[in-house]
Design a protein around this motif. Structure first.
Motif, mmCIF file in Angstrom:
data_model
loop_
_atom_site.group_PDB
_atom_site.id
_atom_site.type_symbol
_atom_site.label_atom_id
_atom_site.label_comp_id
_atom_site.label_asym_id
_atom_site.label_seq_id
_atom_site.Cartn_x
_atom_site.Cartn_y
_atom_site.Cartn_z
ATOM 1 N N LEU A 1 19.599 -5.708 -19.692
ATOM 2 C CA LEU A 1 18.686 -5.109 -20.660
ATOM 3 C C LEU A 1 18.827 -3.592 -20.604
ATOM 4 O O LEU A 1 18.980 -3.012 -19.524
ATOM 5 C CB LEU A 1 17.246 -5.502 -20.313
ATOM 6 N N VAL A 2 18.788 -2.937 -21.752
ATOM 7 C CA VAL A 2 18.765 -1.477 -21.811
ATOM 8 C C VAL A 2 17.393 -1.043 -22.306
ATOM 9 O O VAL A 2 16.904 -1.531 -23.328
ATOM 10 C CB VAL A 2 19.851 -0.922 -22.761
ATOM 11 N N VAL A 3 16.763 -0.147 -21.560
ATOM 12 C CA VAL A 3 15.488 0.450 -21.964
ATOM 13 C C VAL A 3 15.749 1.949 -22.126
ATOM 14 O O VAL A 3 16.044 2.631 -21.155
ATOM 15 C CB VAL A 3 14.386 0.203 -20.925
ATOM 16 N N GLU A 4 15.667 2.430 -23.360
ATOM 17 C CA GLU A 4 16.083 3.806 -23.652
ATOM 18 C C GLU A 4 14.936 4.640 -24.206
ATOM 19 O O GLU A 4 14.197 4.196 -25.096
ATOM 20 C CB GLU A 4 17.242 3.810 -24.653
ATOM 21 N N LYS B 1 12.618 -1.578 -31.376
ATOM 22 C CA LYS B 1 12.102 -0.214 -31.311
ATOM 23 C C LYS B 1 10.594 -0.292 -31.463
ATOM 24 O O LYS B 1 10.098 -0.841 -32.457
ATOM 25 C CB LYS B 1 12.726 0.638 -32.419
ATOM 26 N N MET B 2 9.874 0.233 -30.486
ATOM 27 C CA MET B 2 8.427 0.073 -30.483
ATOM 28 C C MET B 2 7.766 1.282 -29.821
ATOM 29 O O MET B 2 8.439 2.072 -29.135
ATOM 30 C CB MET B 2 8.036 -1.206 -29.735
ATOM 31 N N LEU C 1 4.124 -9.200 -30.981
ATOM 32 C CA LEU C 1 4.189 -8.068 -31.891
ATOM 33 C C LEU C 1 4.976 -8.458 -33.134
ATOM 34 O O LEU C 1 6.054 -9.035 -33.038
ATOM 35 C CB LEU C 1 4.878 -6.870 -31.223
ATOM 36 N N SER C 2 4.420 -8.149 -34.297
ATOM 37 C CA SER C 2 5.115 -8.373 -35.557
ATOM 38 C C SER C 2 5.756 -7.070 -36.012
ATOM 39 O O SER C 2 5.328 -5.977 -35.618
ATOM 40 C CB SER C 2 4.140 -8.869 -36.630
ATOM 41 N N GLN C 3 6.754 -7.166 -36.844
ATOM 42 C CA GLN C 3 7.385 -5.965 -37.376
ATOM 43 C C GLN C 3 6.385 -5.190 -38.239
ATOM 44 O O GLN C 3 5.669 -5.772 -39.046
ATOM 45 C CB GLN C 3 8.604 -6.329 -38.216
ATOM 46 N N VAL D 1 6.971 -0.974 -35.231
ATOM 47 C CA VAL D 1 7.733 -1.934 -34.435
ATOM 48 C C VAL D 1 8.872 -2.431 -35.318
ATOM 49 O O VAL D 1 8.636 -3.004 -36.381
ATOM 50 C CB VAL D 1 6.857 -3.114 -33.969
ATOM 51 N N GLN D 2 10.098 -2.178 -34.896
ATOM 52 C CA GLN D 2 11.264 -2.588 -35.673
ATOM 53 C C GLN D 2 12.139 -3.499 -34.815
ATOM 54 O O GLN D 2 12.424 -3.183 -33.661
ATOM 55 C CB GLN D 2 12.069 -1.364 -36.126
ATOM 56 N N ILE D 3 12.546 -4.614 -35.401
ATOM 57 C CA ILE D 3 13.366 -5.587 -34.678
ATOM 58 C C ILE D 3 14.627 -5.849 -35.489
ATOM 59 O O ILE D 3 14.572 -6.232 -36.652
ATOM 60 C CB ILE D 3 12.600 -6.908 -34.457
#
Length: 270
Positions: A235-238, A138-139, A182-184, A195-197
């Motif tokens: 891949l899903v891009v939502e 999530k970014m 990208l870092s969390q 940015v959440q992974i």
């Protein structure tokens, strides 16, 4: 009888801008609980799915299920005639061959009416299975759009490498190579900038940037984008679609794009 009234008509403008370059002709499936669209792109590489809940409309009436086939480019041209703060109403009869669009100014001093002919399209609604994804990112949607645009200057594909400490987007081409890591940042003050992974295992996959740049045209609809990845599945891009209420925004639907990984993704070493 079908009637759907959207107070923030600009939402419909943004949805069409996000899909019309991928899908030319498509059918809106209208049901009592909302409107949805699902279609493959013209080259049958990517799939786009749109959903708008009935609760997101100021007025929504659907007496029976309807399928409204239309040319999205033509629809987009008509919708652009509406001002950004206009209310847009879509009307269709049960057995008609056209829809009516009403654009109402906020001061109610001007009402514009347009009609668009419907099309008979051979469309098969694809059942998209529920999938448990190994990686969810999530970014900020603007950051994703910039990364795809910038790496397009380097190569035709982006390799997304996910690890516990962050995610790396990389591209290689005749010009050279480039990567963005990208870092969390889950503790950022503003949620839309985080940015959440979430991941079960490390994953590396490559995707065509041409399509990701098309997907990123949905950026104006949402401050954040969600990427979902698993081995051997698309891949899903939502992008979540919310109303334009700044104080209490509520989710009224989504746009989801599906794109299969490039076959040679396992050969790319990031």
């Amino acid at each position: 009888m079908f009637e759907a009234r959207l107070i923030h008509g600009t939402i419909l403008k943004k949805i069409l801008d996000a899909i019309k370059d991928l899908v030319t002709d498509a059918s809106w499936d209208c049901q009592p609980n909302g409107m949805s669209l699902q279609a493959m792109d013209t080259s049958h590489v990517a799939l786009v799915a749109v959903s708008l809940l009935s609760d997101g409309f100021d007025k929504y009436r659907c007496d029976r299920n309807l399928t409204l086939g239309m040319n999205l480019i033509s629809l987009s041209k008509i919708i652009k005639c509406a001002a950004n703060d206009d209310t847009i109403t879509i009307k269709a009869g049960d057995g008609g061959d056209k829809i009516m669009l009403l654009f109402e100014a906020q001061n109610e001093a001007e009402v514009a009416e347009y009609e668009i002919k419907l099309m008979n399209l051979d469309s098969e609604y694809l059942g998209i299975p529920d999938t448990s994804y190994n990686v969810t990112i999530k970014m900020p949607s603007a950051k994703f759009q910039r990364i795809c645009r910038d790496l397009s200057q380097i190569g035709d594909a982006v390799t997304i490498s996910c690890a516990k400490d962050g995610v790396r987007f990389g591209a290689t081409g005749d010009l050279g190579s480039g990567s963005i890591r990208l870092s969390q940042t889950a503790n950022a003050d503003k949620l839309e900038e985080t940015v959440q992974i979430s991941m079960q295992e490390a994953l590396v996959q490559s995707f065509a940037l041409k399509y990701l740049n098309h997907f990123a045209k949905a950026t104006p609809l949402s401050a954040q984008v969600i990427l979902k990845m698993s081995p051997d599945v698309p891949l899903v891009v939502e992008y979540k679609i919310s109303d334009n209420d700044d104080e209490n925004p509520s989710e009224i639907g989504y746009i989801r794009y599906y794109l299969a990984p490039k076959i040679d993704d396992a050969d790319v070493d990031m």
